[in-house]
Design a protein around this motif. Sequence first.
Motif, PDB file in Angstrom:
ATOM      1  N   THR A 205      40.378   1.422  39.307  1.00  0.00           N
ATOM      2  CA  THR A 205      41.680   1.992  38.981  1.00  0.00           C
ATOM      3  C   THR A 205      42.755   0.902  39.039  1.00  0.00           C
ATOM      4  O   THR A 205      42.620  -0.088  39.763  1.00  0.00           O
TER       5      THR A 205
ATOM      6  N   TYR B  40      47.360   0.888  38.391  1.00  0.00           N
ATOM      7  CA  TYR B  40      48.487   1.780  38.103  1.00  0.00           C
ATOM      8  C   TYR B  40      49.722   1.006  37.619  1.00  0.00           C
ATOM      9  O   TYR B  40      50.778   1.593  37.407  1.00  0.00           O
TER      10      TYR B  40
ATOM     11  N   GLY C 159      44.119   6.325  37.227  1.00  0.00           N
ATOM     12  CA  GLY C 159      43.661   7.581  37.821  1.00  0.00           C
ATOM     13  C   GLY C 159      44.834   8.406  38.327  1.00  0.00           C
ATOM     14  O   GLY C 159      45.894   7.864  38.668  1.00  0.00           O
TER      15      GLY C 159
ATOM     16  N   VAL D 254      38.604   3.308  43.648  1.00  0.00           N
ATOM     17  CA  VAL D 254      40.071   3.222  43.671  1.00  0.00           C
ATOM     18  C   VAL D 254      40.437   1.846  44.237  1.00  0.00           C
ATOM     19  O   VAL D 254      39.909   1.435  45.277  1.00  0.00           O
TER      20      VAL D 254
END
Length: 264
Positions: free
Chosen positions: A23, A25, A44, A215
């Motif tokens: 992941t 961001y 995610g 993650v």
Amino acid sequence: MRKTNILDLARMKAEGAKIVMITAYDALFARIFDDVGVDVILVGDSLGQVVLGHPDTLNVTMEDMVRHTAAAARGRKRAFLVADMPFLSYQTGPSDAIRNAGRLLQAGAEAVKLEGGRNAAGTIRAVASADIPVMGHIGLTPQSVHRMGGYRVQGKTDPQRERLLDDAAVVQEAGAFAVVLEGMPAVLAGEITRTLSIPTIGIGAGVGCDGQVLVMHDLLGLFDEFRPKFVKRFGELRKPVEDAVGAYAAAVRDGSFPGKEHSF
Ligand code: KIV
């Protein structure tokens, strides 16, 4: 450098080459992971917990996902970019699902991921029919946390196992190009992986999947609120961050920063 695409991922499964997904961001980490050579970057909806400070993924909005998908898209050059469809962006009907999936593609994603098996088949079919690649997500599906009675491993009983085998087949048949298998016994995930022609990406589903996802905050050792058994911390970055910021605070307080070399 050629961008990774959906055909590359299908070829990797056919050749038995493991797919690496992580992941991200924002643009900074998307660039770092792209430089390292990961195959897939997932924006995610774990965004809700690891970045936005929510207790679960249920409060993540389309606006959150569009902004962070656009940021990650600006950072990566080569990796395939998948964006999660947040809670209530697709459960409300196929036309909402197509519109919201389209917004994520316009923000820079190349595919969307949505949770659910047989119950999501119509939605997957609708979005895929609009030429928007869909990654499925079955097993422990965090947006169903209240239906599951918590974040529990799925597929441990025979009826659950049958249901997950059916979910996997239906998700593929509905047009998904890949599927995340989360929180299920390794033997079951291996069986699903052998049965399906599309790639499976595991998280808490053992080594028999076609690829793995984690993650970023978990694998880097930044997130301490809870530590699921399936997470391996490949780094311990929280401590160096605390040390560096602690040293900065001490230097400001004792007047040793900024020094002459940092001043004009
Ligand atoms: O939101 C997320 O990060 C995910 C992965 C854990 C698969 O869905």
